[in-house]
Each structure stands twice: as C-alpha cells, then as structure tokens.
Design a protein around this motif. Structure first.
Motif, mmCIF file in Angstrom:
data_model
loop_
_atom_site.group_PDB
_atom_site.id
_atom_site.type_symbol
_atom_site.label_atom_id
_atom_site.label_comp_id
_atom_site.label_asym_id
_atom_site.label_seq_id
_atom_site.Cartn_x
_atom_site.Cartn_y
_atom_site.Cartn_z
ATOM 1 N N LYS A 117 -0.273 12.695 19.238
ATOM 2 C CA LYS A 117 0.295 13.837 18.516
ATOM 3 C C LYS A 117 -0.038 13.741 17.032
ATOM 4 C CE LYS A 117 4.687 11.691 17.528
ATOM 5 N NZ LYS A 117 6.029 11.911 17.142
ATOM 6 N N ALA A 118 0.005 14.897 16.407
ATOM 7 C CA ALA A 118 -0.177 14.988 14.951
ATOM 8 C C ALA A 118 1.206 15.095 14.305
ATOM 9 C CB ALA A 118 -1.025 16.206 14.603
ATOM 10 N N PRO A 119 1.292 14.869 13.020
ATOM 11 C CA PRO A 119 2.589 15.010 12.347
ATOM 12 C C PRO A 119 3.143 16.425 12.513
ATOM 13 C CG PRO A 119 0.953 14.074 10.859
ATOM 14 C CD PRO A 119 0.228 14.494 12.098
ATOM 15 N N ASP A 120 4.446 16.507 12.562
ATOM 16 C CA ASP A 120 5.119 17.795 12.679
ATOM 17 C C ASP A 120 5.440 18.296 11.276
ATOM 18 O OD1 ASP A 120 6.338 20.021 13.767
ATOM 19 O OD2 ASP A 120 8.267 19.004 14.042
ATOM 20 N N THR A 121 4.407 18.783 10.615
ATOM 21 C CA THR A 121 4.563 19.293 9.245
ATOM 22 C C THR A 121 3.995 20.708 9.190
ATOM 23 O OG1 THR A 121 2.434 18.330 8.610
ATOM 24 C CG2 THR A 121 4.389 17.004 8.184
ATOM 25 N N PRO A 122 4.405 21.504 8.212
ATOM 26 C CA PRO A 122 3.881 22.873 8.108
ATOM 27 C C PRO A 122 2.361 22.874 7.933
ATOM 28 C CG PRO A 122 5.739 22.552 6.609
ATOM 29 C CD PRO A 122 5.387 21.209 7.181
ATOM 30 N N ARG A 123 1.740 23.844 8.561
ATOM 31 C CA ARG A 123 0.293 23.994 8.476
ATOM 32 C C ARG A 123 -0.049 25.273 7.721
ATOM 33 N NH1 ARG A 123 1.865 20.117 12.240
ATOM 34 N NH2 ARG A 123 0.167 19.568 13.621
ATOM 35 N N PRO A 124 -0.605 25.153 6.525
ATOM 36 C CA PRO A 124 -1.080 26.364 5.845
ATOM 37 C C PRO A 124 -2.291 26.927 6.591
ATOM 38 C CG PRO A 124 -1.047 24.466 4.350
ATOM 39 C CD PRO A 124 -0.759 23.967 5.721
ATOM 40 N N ASP A 125 -2.545 28.185 6.380
ATOM 41 C CA ASP A 125 -3.688 28.851 7.001
ATOM 42 C C ASP A 125 -4.979 28.377 6.327
ATOM 43 O OD1 ASP A 125 -5.554 31.571 6.702
ATOM 44 O OD2 ASP A 125 -4.708 31.248 8.715
ATOM 45 N N LEU A 126 -5.957 27.954 7.127
ATOM 46 C CA LEU A 126 -7.208 27.415 6.590
ATOM 47 C C LEU A 126 -7.957 28.443 5.754
ATOM 48 C CD1 LEU A 126 -9.265 25.094 6.426
ATOM 49 C CD2 LEU A 126 -10.261 25.945 8.556
ATOM 50 N N ALA A 127 -8.179 29.624 6.308
ATOM 51 C CA ALA A 127 -8.997 30.625 5.607
ATOM 52 C C ALA A 127 -8.278 31.257 4.424
ATOM 53 C CB ALA A 127 -9.440 31.712 6.586
ATOM 54 N N ASN A 128 -6.994 31.530 4.565
ATOM 55 C CA ASN A 128 -6.288 32.293 3.537
ATOM 56 C C ASN A 128 -5.522 31.466 2.517
ATOM 57 O OD1 ASN A 128 -7.062 34.865 4.574
ATOM 58 N ND2 ASN A 128 -5.589 34.546 6.235
ATOM 59 N N GLN A 129 -5.269 30.188 2.829
ATOM 60 C CA GLN A 129 -4.520 29.365 1.885
ATOM 61 C C GLN A 129 -5.297 28.122 1.435
ATOM 62 O OE1 GLN A 129 -1.025 29.235 4.572
ATOM 63 N NE2 GLN A 129 0.168 29.805 2.761
ATOM 64 N N ILE A 130 -5.817 27.368 2.394
ATOM 65 C CA ILE A 130 -6.467 26.108 2.044
ATOM 66 C C ILE A 130 -7.806 26.333 1.354
ATOM 67 C CG2 ILE A 130 -7.433 23.956 2.938
ATOM 68 C CD1 ILE A 130 -5.320 24.120 5.193
ATOM 69 N N ARG A 131 -8.658 27.175 1.923
ATOM 70 C CA ARG A 131 -9.987 27.374 1.313
ATOM 71 C C ARG A 131 -9.920 27.950 -0.098
ATOM 72 N NH1 ARG A 131 -13.541 28.900 6.640
ATOM 73 N NH2 ARG A 131 -13.804 26.741 7.315
ATOM 74 N N PRO A 132 -9.047 28.930 -0.385
ATOM 75 C CA PRO A 132 -8.939 29.376 -1.787
ATOM 76 C C PRO A 132 -8.505 28.249 -2.726
ATOM 77 C CG PRO A 132 -7.983 31.023 -0.336
ATOM 78 C CD PRO A 132 -8.288 29.814 0.526
ATOM 79 N N GLN A 133 -7.630 27.357 -2.251
ATOM 80 C CA GLN A 133 -7.224 26.213 -3.076
ATOM 81 C C GLN A 133 -8.405 25.273 -3.290
ATOM 82 O OE1 GLN A 133 -3.885 24.373 -1.134
ATOM 83 N NE2 GLN A 133 -2.433 25.903 -1.857
ATOM 84 N N LEU A 134 -9.195 25.060 -2.244
ATOM 85 C CA LEU A 134 -10.383 24.209 -2.381
ATOM 86 C C LEU A 134 -11.394 24.819 -3.350
ATOM 87 C CD1 LEU A 134 -10.885 23.031 1.307
ATOM 88 C CD2 LEU A 134 -10.288 21.593 -0.657
ATOM 89 N N ASP A 135 -11.556 26.138 -3.289
ATOM 90 C CA ASP A 135 -12.476 26.809 -4.222
ATOM 91 C C ASP A 135 -12.003 26.660 -5.666
ATOM 92 O OD1 ASP A 135 -14.071 27.562 -2.075
ATOM 93 O OD2 ASP A 135 -13.224 29.595 -1.954
ATOM 94 N N ALA A 136 -10.697 26.802 -5.889
ATOM 95 C CA ALA A 136 -10.155 26.628 -7.239
ATOM 96 C C ALA A 136 -10.329 25.180 -7.699
ATOM 97 C CB ALA A 136 -8.680 27.036 -7.274
ATOM 98 N N LEU A 137 -10.096 24.226 -6.801
ATOM 99 C CA LEU A 137 -10.304 22.818 -7.139
ATOM 100 C C LEU A 137 -11.762 22.552 -7.482
ATOM 101 C CD1 LEU A 137 -8.132 20.824 -4.576
ATOM 102 C CD2 LEU A 137 -8.004 20.700 -7.057
#
Length: 190
Positions: A117-137
């Motif tokens: 199993k993986a940790p039971d933590t909130p998962r942000p949306d890859l396309a709409n949340q994580i990738r924009p953060q990666l682009d800003a980084l």
C-alpha cells in the motif's frame, strides 16, 4: 661572529608567520550566497516527486513519460536563451532533475509495492496542481542557476556542494536523488 640572542625568537616568529599564511591560503573559500537557495529549490522539486509518485501509484501510469520530459527540457532551453544561459547546459541540468525525480518515484513505488500500500495522504491532481507547481519551480530554479553559474568552474565548487547539500538530506533515497540532481552543477576543469 657572535650569535644574536634575538635570532631564535626572530626565526620562531618567521616560521609561525609562514605557517599562518599557508593556513590562510589553504583554507577553502566559503560557498557563494547563490548556492543555498538553488539547492533548496532543487530539494523542493525532489519533494514534488513524492506527490507525482502517489498520483502514478493511483493511476497505474508508468513513471517514464518521455513526451513530458521532452516538453520540459525544450521549455527550459527556450528560457535559457532568454536568460543568456547555455541551452545545452540548462538541458543537462533539467534532465538531471527529471532523472532525480524518477529515482524518487521508482524508489517510493517499489517500497509501497513491498508494503502492499501507499501512504493514505491527499493526492493533488497531477495535471492541474502538481505540474503547474513544477513549472513555477523550474522558472525559479533557472533564475537561481543563472545566479550560481559564474561559480560552476571554481575549484571549490564540489566541496561547497557536498557541504551545503548534506544539510538538506532527509533520507537515503532523497539523498541519492539530491546527489543526482546536483550532479551537473560543478564543472571540473581538467
């Protein structure tokens, strides 16, 4: 010729002076102020790999995403030209970030598979949340890289990097990934 009683004192002072000068000459120079913010951003980008791994665990999508990697590197090359940086060097830097992130993702997913199993933590949306953060980084990372670029050929660069990087390592997986992420920062002149 009689020996001066002050000669041993003068010789001792001269030797101590030479030792002090050589100690100062061999003391490493301090890391430039631009290194730590760059390393913090690289480390922050690696931490985003944890979130990417969670989304890929949930979706079953492969870690390798060649089309996305090509797009990210091409975008970095364009930014490099705008910032008067060498596009090939920037492409190598960003490729190292991608490889480091994949190292984190592969390691975490292997660990989760072994645990069932993986940790039971909130998962942000890859396309709409994580990738924009990666682009800003990435934008911030390239500005910080531009600030650090004049120091890349300094003979002390690898020493600065090892010292400054050590304080950011949270575990062995992320430590190895951070080593990979910073592998393109210092250039040894052979």
């Amino acid at each position: 010729m009689p020996r001066s009683p002050r000669l041993p004192q003068l010789l001792t002072c001269a030797v101590l002076g030479l030792l002090a000068c050589s100690a100062r000459a061999s003391a490493p120079s301090p890391a430039p102020d631009s290194l730590q913010p760059l390393l913090v951003t690289l480390n922050e980008r690696l931490s985003m790999g944890d979130l990417v791994a969670l989304t890929k665990w949930d979706s079953g999508r492969p870690i390798q995403d060649s089309a996305r990697e090509t797009q990210v590197i091409a975008n970095a090359r364009k930014i490099a030209v705008d910032r008067k940086l060498d596009p090939d060097e920037v492409a190598e830097l960003i490729a190292a970030q991608i490889e480091a992130s994949k190292l984190v993702q592969y390691g975490l997913i292997a660990h989760w598979r072994a645990a069932g199993k993986a940790p039971d933590t909130p998962r942000p949306d890859l396309a709409n949340q994580i990738r924009p953060q990666l682009d800003a980084l990435q934008n911030r990372l390239l500005q910080q890289y531009a600030d650090f670029a004049p120091y890349r050929h300094d003979p002390e660069c690898a020493n600065w990097l090892a010292k400054e990087r050590s304080g950011l390592i949270k575990d062995s997986l992320h430590g190895q990934a951070l080593i990979r992420a910073t592998g393109e920062l210092c250039v040894a002149d052979l």
